[in-house]
Design an enzyme around this catalytic site. Structure first.
Site, PDB file in Angstrom:
ATOM      1  N   CYS A  79       0.834  -1.207   0.000  1.00 49.73           N
ATOM      2  CA  CYS A  79       0.000   0.000   0.000  1.00 49.73           C
ATOM      3  C   CYS A  79       0.871   1.262   0.000  1.00 49.73           C
ATOM      4  O   CYS A  79       1.584   1.507  -0.963  1.00 49.73           O
ATOM      5  CB  CYS A  79      -0.994  -0.033   1.155  1.00 49.73           C
ATOM      6  SG  CYS A  79      -2.326   1.184   0.970  1.00 49.73           S
ATOM      7  N   HIS A 181      -3.925  -4.799  -0.042  1.00 50.93           N
ATOM      8  CA  HIS A 181      -3.465  -5.392   1.218  1.00 50.93           C
ATOM      9  C   HIS A 181      -3.635  -6.912   1.157  1.00 50.93           C
ATOM     10  O   HIS A 181      -4.739  -7.415   1.387  1.00 50.93           O
ATOM     11  CB  HIS A 181      -4.274  -4.847   2.397  1.00 50.93           C
ATOM     12  CG  HIS A 181      -3.961  -3.436   2.745  1.00 50.93           C
ATOM     13  ND1 HIS A 181      -2.944  -3.094   3.608  1.00 50.93           N
ATOM     14  CD2 HIS A 181      -4.526  -2.266   2.345  1.00 50.93           C
ATOM     15  CE1 HIS A 181      -2.900  -1.774   3.732  1.00 50.93           C
ATOM     16  NE2 HIS A 181      -3.839  -1.253   2.969  1.00 50.93           N
ATOM     17  N   GLU A 183      -2.773  -9.067   3.317  1.00 47.86           N
ATOM     18  CA  GLU A 183      -3.135  -9.576   4.645  1.00 47.86           C
ATOM     19  C   GLU A 183      -4.621  -9.402   4.953  1.00 47.86           C
ATOM     20  O   GLU A 183      -5.129  -9.979   5.914  1.00 47.86           O
ATOM     21  CB  GLU A 183      -2.286  -8.897   5.725  1.00 47.86           C
ATOM     22  CG  GLU A 183      -2.558  -7.437   5.959  1.00 47.86           C
ATOM     23  CD  GLU A 183      -1.941  -6.512   4.924  1.00 47.86           C
ATOM     24  OE1 GLU A 183      -2.222  -5.305   4.999  1.00 47.86           O
ATOM     25  OE2 GLU A 183      -1.188  -6.985   4.043  1.00 47.86           O
TER      26      GLU A 183
END
Length: 205
Positions: A79, A181, A183
């Site tokens: 990001c 992202h 995750e």
């Protein structure tokens, strides 16, 4: 050893949880020497690019990141972590970034809701081990108002359409950078992390 860069910001908890979920150990560090001795480095990022650059410079981590890229140590930047690798960003006026990758970070165009917040498709532009087990067109999770525009179009690994067809993933030797992202992107996000670690570490955990 995996180093997770702590510069006083970033999405550390979610990234740490993803690494642990895959069974890997890591060190959370703001020590440039520790980062340069790692086998793989993760540079997370949320918030403003100017704050991220300032946080990195305050700890001497900007030079460490430049050096690890020179040494071809595997780096995954996420990001805002991706955005600060470029020359500059339009965010906050015209903010100078790290200049590791040539190009500018631009604001998403008028006519779309800003920030982009939610799931969007990743269009793979190259065949690469990073995409092993991840179908082309898979959705990943985005939260951003700006996007990177690389000067070298050959480093674009994937694009995403949101008012503009923008670079959502960079592959430059052993430097990987994602606007999304991983995750926060479910099983395919974890798969991308796993592929990165496999490229960096082989079968070690």
């Amino acid at each position: 050893m995996i180093a997770l860069v702590d510069y006083g910001g970033g999405n550390l908890k979610s990234v740490a949880n993803a690494i642990h979920a895959l069974g890997y150990e890591f060190t959370l560090t703001s020590d440039p020497k520790e980062i340069l001795s790692a086998q793989a480095v993760i540079l997370p990022g949320v918030g403003a690019a100017a704050d991220t650059v300032a946080g990195l410079r305050a700890k001497g981590l900007d030079e460490a990141i430049k050096e690890l890229v020179k040494r071809d140590i595997p780096l995954l930047a996420i990001c805002v972590g991706m955005q600060v690798l470029f020359d500059s960003t339009e965010e906050g006026g015209q903010t100078k970034c790290l200049g590791i990758l040539a190009g500018e970070v631009k604001r998403l165009p008028d006519g779309v809701k800003i920030p982009q917040m939610g799931w969007n498709q990743l269009k793979q532009r190259v065949s690469h081990p990073l995409f092993e087990g991840i179908p082309d067109g898979t959705d990943f999770y985005f939260v951003h108002s700006y996007y990177a525009s690389p000067a070298d179009r050959n480093i674009i690994g994937a694009t995403t359409d949101y008012g503009v067809d923008f670079c959502s993933l960079v592959i430059n030797k052993r430097l990987i950078a994602t606007q999304f992202h991983p995750e926060k992107s479910g099983s395919y996000g974890l798969k991308l992390y796993q592929n990165f670690f496999k490229m960096a570490l082989g079968d070690k955990k």
